[in-house]
Design an enzyme around this catalytic site. Structure first.
Site, PDB file in Angstrom:
ATOM      1  CG  ASP A  72      -6.562   1.778  -7.471  1.00 40.81           C
ATOM      2  OD1 ASP A  72      -5.882   0.977  -6.801  1.00 40.81           O
ATOM      3  OD2 ASP A  72      -6.891   2.900  -7.065  1.00 40.81           O
TER       4      ASP A  72
ATOM      5  CD  GLU B 288      -3.042  -0.619   0.066  1.00 41.15           C
ATOM      6  OE1 GLU B 288      -3.070  -0.325  -1.149  1.00 41.15           O
ATOM      7  OE2 GLU B 288      -3.590  -1.624   0.533  1.00 41.15           O
ATOM      8  CG  HIS B 289      -0.126   4.864   0.636  1.00 41.28           C
ATOM      9  ND1 HIS B 289      -0.595   6.023   0.069  1.00 41.28           N
ATOM     10  CD2 HIS B 289      -1.118   4.397   1.431  1.00 41.28           C
ATOM     11  CE1 HIS B 289      -1.815   6.265   0.534  1.00 41.28           C
ATOM     12  NE2 HIS B 289      -2.160   5.287   1.347  1.00 41.28           N
TER      13      HIS B 289
ATOM     14  CB  SER C  68     -25.640   7.028 -13.004  1.00 38.98           C
ATOM     15  OG  SER C  68     -25.749   6.072 -11.967  1.00 38.98           O
TER      16      SER C  68
ATOM     17  N   GLY D  77     -17.078   4.258  -2.584  1.00 32.91           N
ATOM     18  CA  GLY D  77     -16.461   4.866  -1.404  1.00 32.91           C
ATOM     19  C   GLY D  77     -15.892   3.859  -0.429  1.00 32.91           C
ATOM     20  CB  ALA D  78     -16.051   0.259  -0.210  1.00 35.59           C
TER      21      ALA D  78
ATOM     22  CG  LEU E 157     -13.478  -2.418  -1.914  1.00 34.23           C
ATOM     23  CD1 LEU E 157     -14.707  -3.272  -1.645  1.00 34.23           C
ATOM     24  CD2 LEU E 157     -12.208  -3.181  -1.533  1.00 34.23           C
TER      25      LEU E 157
ATOM     26  CB  SER F 168     -16.271   2.505  -7.292  1.00 31.41           C
ATOM     27  OG  SER F 168     -15.958   3.678  -6.580  1.00 31.41           O
ATOM     28  CB  SER F 169     -12.743   6.104  -9.441  1.00 35.54           C
ATOM     29  OG  SER F 169     -11.614   5.742  -8.704  1.00 35.54           O
TER      30      SER F 169
HETATM   31  C1  GLA Z   1      -5.425   4.417  -3.755  1.00 35.85           C
HETATM   32  C2  GLA Z   1      -4.760   4.823  -5.063  1.00 35.85           C
HETATM   33  C3  GLA Z   1      -3.716   3.812  -5.495  1.00 35.85           C
HETATM   34  C4  GLA Z   1      -2.759   3.469  -4.354  1.00 35.85           C
HETATM   35  C5  GLA Z   1      -3.524   3.188  -3.065  1.00 35.85           C
HETATM   36  C6  GLA Z   1      -2.610   3.005  -1.887  1.00 35.85           C
HETATM   37  O1  GLA Z   1      -6.172   3.266  -3.951  1.00 35.85           O
HETATM   38  O2  GLA Z   1      -5.719   4.925  -6.079  1.00 35.85           O
HETATM   39  O3  GLA Z   1      -3.016   4.299  -6.606  1.00 35.85           O
HETATM   40  O4  GLA Z   1      -1.813   4.488  -4.174  1.00 35.85           O
HETATM   41  O5  GLA Z   1      -4.438   4.219  -2.757  1.00 35.85           O
HETATM   42  O6  GLA Z   1      -1.841   1.867  -2.044  1.00 35.85           O
END
Ligand code: GLA
Length: 407
Positions: A199, A54-55, A88, A144-145, A147, A149-150
């Site tokens: 993502d 993550e990050h 939508s 907004g979870a 996960l 969605s965008s």
């Molecule tokens: C969000 C961002 C990703 C990633 C994560 C953290 O989901 O869209 O690019 O940086 O945060 O890992």
């Protein structure tokens, strides 16, 4: 009485994924109702959950996402002019958003339409002009979870526009990497969110039944079978329903801290930090030091999890997830009380490990749980949220689905 001592059973909410034919039929019907004609086709793309890493994606690092069976569906019909009309299915009373593609540029579009026309804009910037289109969107990716969605929305339009404009990038992985880049530009430059690309890559380049190891330094990927059930395990996703407050500004601030630290250390990205202790000694700022420590140790955790999975030592992944949570909470400071409660309660109820996922400040956590304990852990977390007076969380068991495609 549940194992964590919570006295009353709280109802457990499960986030069901639509079967692909159902999702396709819903959006096709909504298109007919809205535009009075048949779409050229229906396309869909998955949300994602990140196993570990993550990050790291905006630091040239490694991450390990997998696609969810929860998908965003698009019914689309090509137009002969450059007008876009969007609706939508989830906003029954909502109008039709209309814009000419020639008028789309950074800073001109607000709301979810930006993710859509942003993809068309980015494809045009990459010398793949697309025509106007009418489209209706529907989705079972929880909004907004955390996960993605965008990214699911962008990726569904990426494969739809790729096909109706005759671009032909979706046919192989190199082309899909180019589509992912267009989605990233849409998100960064039109929607204005400086996210890192994990993502969109997951949604466009993952494989069913597999987790994906993405090396963001060169964009390369490795796929490996991810069948937790064969090991008697499951990845339980806990949507805390906590709103992502401050998420955009805080995310951008973390990214800026990492980029400034890389400049101070004289490396292109934090991926290139070889000796963590030596790097920390060169940084005066405590926030930068903790940021660098999170990123460097998190990249090492991705490598460790990949080794453990390759060796079939899946139980041992649990403590690595928990260590990642501590790093995200204490060093990177992107957790929140709801995420900490979900993680702590899941572990207390018997999970092998747990951590927050995604950007943080709300959204979801994951817990590695024995298959026969999934219901029990979900009950324990629901009870703990009820006891704390929090909004009820929702759950799903993550199994790796396939990438964005025509339905
Ligand atoms: C969000 C961002 C990703 C990633 C994560 C953290 O989901 O869209 O690019 O940086 O945060 O890992």
């Amino acid at each position: 009485m549940s194992a964590n001592g919570a006295a009353s059973a709280a109802p457990v909410t499960w986030l069901e994924a639509w079967a692909r034919p159902e999702g396709g039929a819903r959006v096709r019907e909504a298109f007919r109702a809205r535009f009075g004609t048949e779409p050229d086709g229906v396309w869909s793309a998955p949300g994602r959950v990140n196993v570990i890493g993550e990050h790291t994606d905006y630091n040239g690092g490694l991450c390990m996402p997998m696609a969810l069976p929860h998908r965003t569906y698009v019914a689309l019909r090509r137009r002969e002019d450059d007008t876009v009309r969007l609706a939508s299915a989830q906003e029954a009373a909502g109008g039709v958003w209309t814009r000419r593609l020639a008028d789309v540029a950074p800073g001109t579009v607000e709301g979810w339409a930006g993710y859509v026309v942003g993809v068309a804009w980015a494809l045009a910037q990459a010398a793949h002009p697309v025509p106007g289109f009418d489209a209706v969107v529907d989705s079972c990716v929880p909004y907004g979870a955390g996960l993605s969605s965008s990214a699911a929305l962008e990726s569904a339009f990426a494969v739809a526009l790729d096909e109706v404009a005759g671009i032909g990038l979706a046919g192989d992985d190199a082309g899909r990497a180019a589509l992912a880049q267009a989605c990233i530009r849409a998100e960064n430059e039109i929607a204005g969110a400086m996210t890192g690309g994990m993502d969109q890559t997951a949604s466009l380049r993952c494989r069913a039944g597999h987790a994906l190891v993405l090396d963001t330094r060169d964009g390369s990927t490795r796929h490996f079978p991810f069948d937790l059930a064969a090991h008697g395990l499951a990845l339980l996703v806990i949507d805390t329903r906590a709103p992502h407050q401050l998420a955009d500004g805080q995310y951008a601030a973390r990214r800026a801290t990492c980029e400034a630290a890389a400049r101070t250390l004289g490396v292109a990205t934090l991926r290139d930090v070889g000796d963590l202790e030596a790097a920390l000694a060169l940084l005066d700022d405590e926030v930068a030091r903790r940021g660098v420590r999170h990123v460097v140790t998190e990249i090492a955790r991705v490598e460790l999890v990949e080794q453990l999975l390759a060796a079939g030592d899946v139980d041992a992944v649990g403590p690595v997830l928990t260590a990642a949570h501590a790093s995200l909470r204490d060093d990177y400071e992107v957790s929140c009380p709801e995420l900490d409660l979900a993680v702590d309660t899941a572990i207390l109820a018997g999970a092998l490990g747990a951590r927050m996922v995604g950007g943080g400040f709300g959204g979801s956590a994951v817990a590695l749980v024995r298959t026969d304990a999934v219901g029990h852990v979900a009950e324990a977390v629901s009870a703990a949220f009820a006891a704390a007076g929090r909004t009820a969380p929702a759950f799903l068991v993550a199994t790796p689905d396939g990438p964005a495609a025509r339905d």
